[in-house]
Write a protein that holds these residues in place. Sequence first.
Motif, short mmCIF file in Angstrom:
data_model
loop_
_atom_site.label_atom_id
_atom_site.label_comp_id
_atom_site.label_asym_id
_atom_site.label_seq_id
_atom_site.Cartn_x
_atom_site.Cartn_y
_atom_site.Cartn_z
N GLU A 63 -62.71 9.65 -55.64
CA GLU A 63 -61.64 10.60 -55.94
C GLU A 63 -61.12 11.19 -54.64
OE1 GLU A 63 -63.56 13.56 -58.22
OE2 GLU A 63 -63.90 12.28 -59.99
N VAL A 64 -59.84 11.58 -54.64
CA VAL A 64 -59.24 12.21 -53.47
C VAL A 64 -58.59 13.52 -53.90
CG1 VAL A 64 -57.54 12.00 -51.61
CG2 VAL A 64 -58.81 9.97 -52.37
N HIS A 65 -58.98 14.60 -53.24
CA HIS A 65 -58.42 15.93 -53.53
C HIS A 65 -57.84 16.49 -52.24
CE1 HIS A 65 -60.63 15.83 -57.35
NE2 HIS A 65 -61.64 15.34 -56.65
N THR A 66 -56.65 17.02 -52.30
CA THR A 66 -55.98 17.60 -51.14
C THR A 66 -55.90 19.12 -51.31
OG1 THR A 66 -54.66 15.60 -50.84
CG2 THR A 66 -53.88 17.59 -49.73
N ALA A 88 -54.85 26.07 -42.84
CA ALA A 88 -55.75 24.92 -42.68
C ALA A 88 -55.54 23.95 -43.84
CB ALA A 88 -57.20 25.39 -42.64
N GLN A 89 -55.48 22.67 -43.52
CA GLN A 89 -55.24 21.65 -44.54
C GLN A 89 -56.33 20.60 -44.46
OE1 GLN A 89 -51.57 21.01 -45.90
NE2 GLN A 89 -50.48 22.49 -44.63
N PHE A 90 -56.71 20.08 -45.63
CA PHE A 90 -57.78 19.09 -45.66
C PHE A 90 -57.61 18.14 -46.84
CE2 PHE A 90 -59.27 22.48 -48.43
CZ PHE A 90 -59.87 21.81 -49.49
N HIS A 116 -53.86 12.03 -36.41
CA HIS A 116 -53.10 12.95 -37.25
C HIS A 116 -53.21 12.55 -38.72
CE1 HIS A 116 -50.82 14.83 -33.84
NE2 HIS A 116 -51.21 13.71 -33.26
N ARG A 117 -53.20 13.57 -39.57
CA ARG A 117 -53.31 13.39 -41.01
C ARG A 117 -54.66 12.76 -41.38
NH1 ARG A 117 -51.55 16.98 -43.16
NH2 ARG A 117 -50.87 16.06 -45.11
N LEU A 140 -60.71 17.41 -42.29
CA LEU A 140 -60.00 18.62 -41.90
C LEU A 140 -58.95 18.29 -40.84
CD1 LEU A 140 -59.67 21.72 -41.95
CD2 LEU A 140 -61.58 21.86 -40.33
N GLU A 141 -57.72 18.72 -41.09
CA GLU A 141 -56.65 18.53 -40.10
C GLU A 141 -56.84 19.51 -38.97
OE1 GLU A 141 -54.09 16.31 -39.11
OE2 GLU A 141 -52.61 16.90 -40.61
#
Length: 373
Positions: A63-66, A88-90, A116-117, A140-141
Amino acid sequence: MSLTDRLYRQFIYTKFFTKGWGSSETLFRLLALRDALLQNPQQIAASKGSVNISESRSHDNYEVHTGNFQSPLAEFHPGFLPKESELAQFQMVLPKSWPSSNRKPICVQLAGTGDHRYWRRRKLLAKPLATENGIGSILLENPFYGVRKPLGQTRSALQHVSDLFVMGLGLALETAALFNWCLEQGYGPLGITGISMGGHMASISSTFWLKPIAIVPCLSWSTASVAFSQGVFKDACTWQVLEKDMEQASKIRDSGKIRSLSDPVLPSAAQGKGKPSLEALTFMLELMDTFTHLSSFPKPHPDSSIISVVAKDDEYMPRTRVTPLTEVWQNCEVRLVAGGHIQSYVVHHDSFQKAISDAFDRLPANATLHATN
């Protein structure tokens, strides 16, 4: 010696630190914050954020969760991060099947230079860890990268030397916030990894977590100073600008608050056009050691499992005449892979994956229980 490392760098024209060292005010504030956190590492370990999951996708076996959250560095220490980096984005990659109902291992992955990303880390490490080892990942970005890149920055080229230290403090606080959130959600045991710059950022971030974790720095070492003072990355610095900005440097250099902990072979004089003077190179060494040498940080929890994977012929992160990682962290295992930095980054992800899996396996049986206390 790795010819690939040297040739690769010649074809990368991006220059770093095009606006100098950063203001002396910023450097003094960074030192003060770092010293305060070192005196009371619980401040970082207690970091929390209100995590928002904005998107979830299900695949056959993972699974992928953003998600995102306000960076604790922006929330509690405003003025360091650019506005674009404050959120903060992950991305979280989880297995469909965990090793057991009370064991749901999660490894935070920090990005290396130019990463990046999420796609590279997701494809090369997170998906194999989830589907083959039952280990979830949080990608973690980094501040200053991807959607967190400030206006005016070209690709990965940080504009000030101080930006690197801001990135490191931001990641330490954000990693702790993610660790605390994972525990609240019932995940554990926990771990952290990264490759190249991401590996060193992972090492620094791990020192502020006060409980046992798996720590797997890849293609990094005990300090980042060698990368900028004797590695091939030295030639990516805009030394002409840094030389002109030595007035800013002199204010903090003369304060007695910075010092070198390494002993590399430095040139006795400037080496020609575009090359650093001995003064500028020495200051870079002292500044980098002050902010990045692992001996300046707390040691990880004694029950942590630490495996470092290094390249035999690494020209980006040379290991000569600097403190061995095993001297800083006596319980660290070092694994050697063939080739230089670039070659190892491309072909040795299976070795990185194996080290991460082994590090989690070596954690004490009560690590998950211990982590929740």
